[in-house]
Design a protein around this motif. Structure first.
Motif, PDB file in Angstrom:
ATOM      1  N   VAL A 147      10.057   3.395  -5.589  1.00 23.11           N
ATOM      2  CA  VAL A 147       9.828   4.571  -4.759  1.00 23.11           C
ATOM      3  C   VAL A 147       8.730   4.259  -3.758  1.00 23.11           C
ATOM      4  O   VAL A 147       7.641   3.831  -4.145  1.00 23.11           O
ATOM      5  N   GLU A 148       9.025   4.480  -2.489  1.00 23.78           N
ATOM      6  CA  GLU A 148       8.057   4.247  -1.423  1.00 23.78           C
ATOM      7  C   GLU A 148       7.747   5.545  -0.700  1.00 23.78           C
ATOM      8  O   GLU A 148       8.643   6.362  -0.468  1.00 23.78           O
ATOM      9  N   ALA A 149       6.502   5.709  -0.343  1.00 26.81           N
ATOM     10  CA  ALA A 149       6.098   6.856   0.464  1.00 26.81           C
ATOM     11  C   ALA A 149       6.644   6.698   1.877  1.00 26.81           C
ATOM     12  O   ALA A 149       6.917   5.586   2.336  1.00 26.81           O
ATOM     13  N   THR A 150       6.822   7.813   2.552  1.00 26.02           N
ATOM     14  CA  THR A 150       7.199   7.805   3.973  1.00 26.02           C
ATOM     15  C   THR A 150       6.120   8.578   4.734  1.00 26.02           C
ATOM     16  O   THR A 150       5.167   9.086   4.136  1.00 26.02           O
ATOM     17  N   GLU A 151       6.310   8.721   6.014  1.00 25.60           N
ATOM     18  CA  GLU A 151       5.371   9.505   6.823  1.00 25.60           C
ATOM     19  C   GLU A 151       5.407  10.980   6.428  1.00 25.60           C
ATOM     20  O   GLU A 151       4.420  11.688   6.579  1.00 25.60           O
ATOM     21  N   ASN A 152       6.551  11.432   5.925  1.00 29.81           N
ATOM     22  CA  ASN A 152       6.717  12.817   5.508  1.00 29.81           C
ATOM     23  C   ASN A 152       6.346  12.929   4.023  1.00 29.81           C
ATOM     24  O   ASN A 152       6.967  12.283   3.187  1.00 29.81           O
ATOM     25  N   PRO A 153       5.378  13.752   3.668  1.00 27.48           N
ATOM     26  CA  PRO A 153       4.971  13.849   2.261  1.00 27.48           C
ATOM     27  C   PRO A 153       6.025  14.473   1.351  1.00 27.48           C
ATOM     28  O   PRO A 153       5.873  14.461   0.130  1.00 27.48           O
TER      29      PRO A 153
ATOM     30  N   SER B 231       0.826  -1.200   0.000  1.00 24.54           N
ATOM     31  CA  SER B 231       0.000   0.000   0.000  1.00 24.54           C
ATOM     32  C   SER B 231       0.862   1.252   0.000  1.00 24.54           C
ATOM     33  O   SER B 231       0.472   2.282  -0.538  1.00 24.54           O
ATOM     34  N   LEU B 232       2.079   1.194   0.590  1.00 22.78           N
ATOM     35  CA  LEU B 232       2.996   2.331   0.518  1.00 22.78           C
ATOM     36  C   LEU B 232       3.417   2.580  -0.923  1.00 22.78           C
ATOM     37  O   LEU B 232       3.455   3.709  -1.382  1.00 22.78           O
ATOM     38  N   LEU B 233       3.725   1.509  -1.653  1.00 27.19           N
ATOM     39  CA  LEU B 233       4.132   1.670  -3.040  1.00 27.19           C
ATOM     40  C   LEU B 233       2.998   2.268  -3.865  1.00 27.19           C
ATOM     41  O   LEU B 233       3.224   3.077  -4.741  1.00 27.19           O
TER      42      LEU B 233
END
Length: 178
Positions: free
Chosen positions: A109-115, A5-7
């Protein structure tokens, strides 16, 4: 939230932008445009290439550790010093200059907590040719933290971990950036 889901949380536009950023970085390194390459670094960059040890799977120490040897463990000031050193006439390992080729692949590329930050995985293959017959290669997996600069809206590398595949480097030197 699992990794899948992060991807999915990263837009295609963002993934493409980061991929192109890494390809541009490779071209700058190949062309020895090191000052421009340094501009791609965040002021708080940590550029780390630890040594790798072959260890059994059951060994709790693992093959890579922050407490053991590292080929590179650099901040921005030290990266600048390495670039300045490569430009000196006494840098005998670079006269005649090395011909570099950086191939970057498998970019995820993965999302992090910081946009404004992304965790980026990639594979790099670095081939260097010197004189007529010297050929050196380094293969590695990289893990980067890439951050969008709020000043100019550009991307910057904030963290880079380079996990080489070799336990013993066959290259005569590692006067290259990965």
């Amino acid at each position: 939230m699992n990794n899948d889901s992060l991807l999915q949380a990263v837009s295609l536009e963002t993934a493409y932008e980061i991929q192109q950023f890494l390809y541009r970085e490779a071209r700058l390194l190949d062309q020895e445009r090191y000052e421009e390459w340094l501009e791609m670094m965040s002021p708080d960059i940590h550029y780390w290439m630890p040594g790798v040890q072959s260890r059994f799977r059951s060994d709790p120490g693992g093959s890579i550790s922050a407490t053991r040897m590292a080929y590179f463990d650099d901040d921005l000031d030290y990266l600048k010093k390495r670039v300045a050193r490569a430009r000196q006439p006494t840098a005998w390992a670079e006269d005649p200059p090395t011909r570099h080729l950086h191939i970057v692949s498998n970019v995820e590329v993965e999302a992090t907590e910081n946009p404004y930050e992304w965790l980026v995985h990639s594979v790099v293959y670095n081939v260097r040719h010197r004189n007529e017959t010297d050929r050196m290669r380094i293969t590695a997996r990289r893990r980067d933290l890439i951050r969008r600069s709020r000043d100019d809206n550009g991307l910057k590398i904030a963290r880079r971990t380079i996990e080489i595949q070799e336990t013993i480097l066959q290259a005569k030197n590692i006067n290259t950036f990965l």
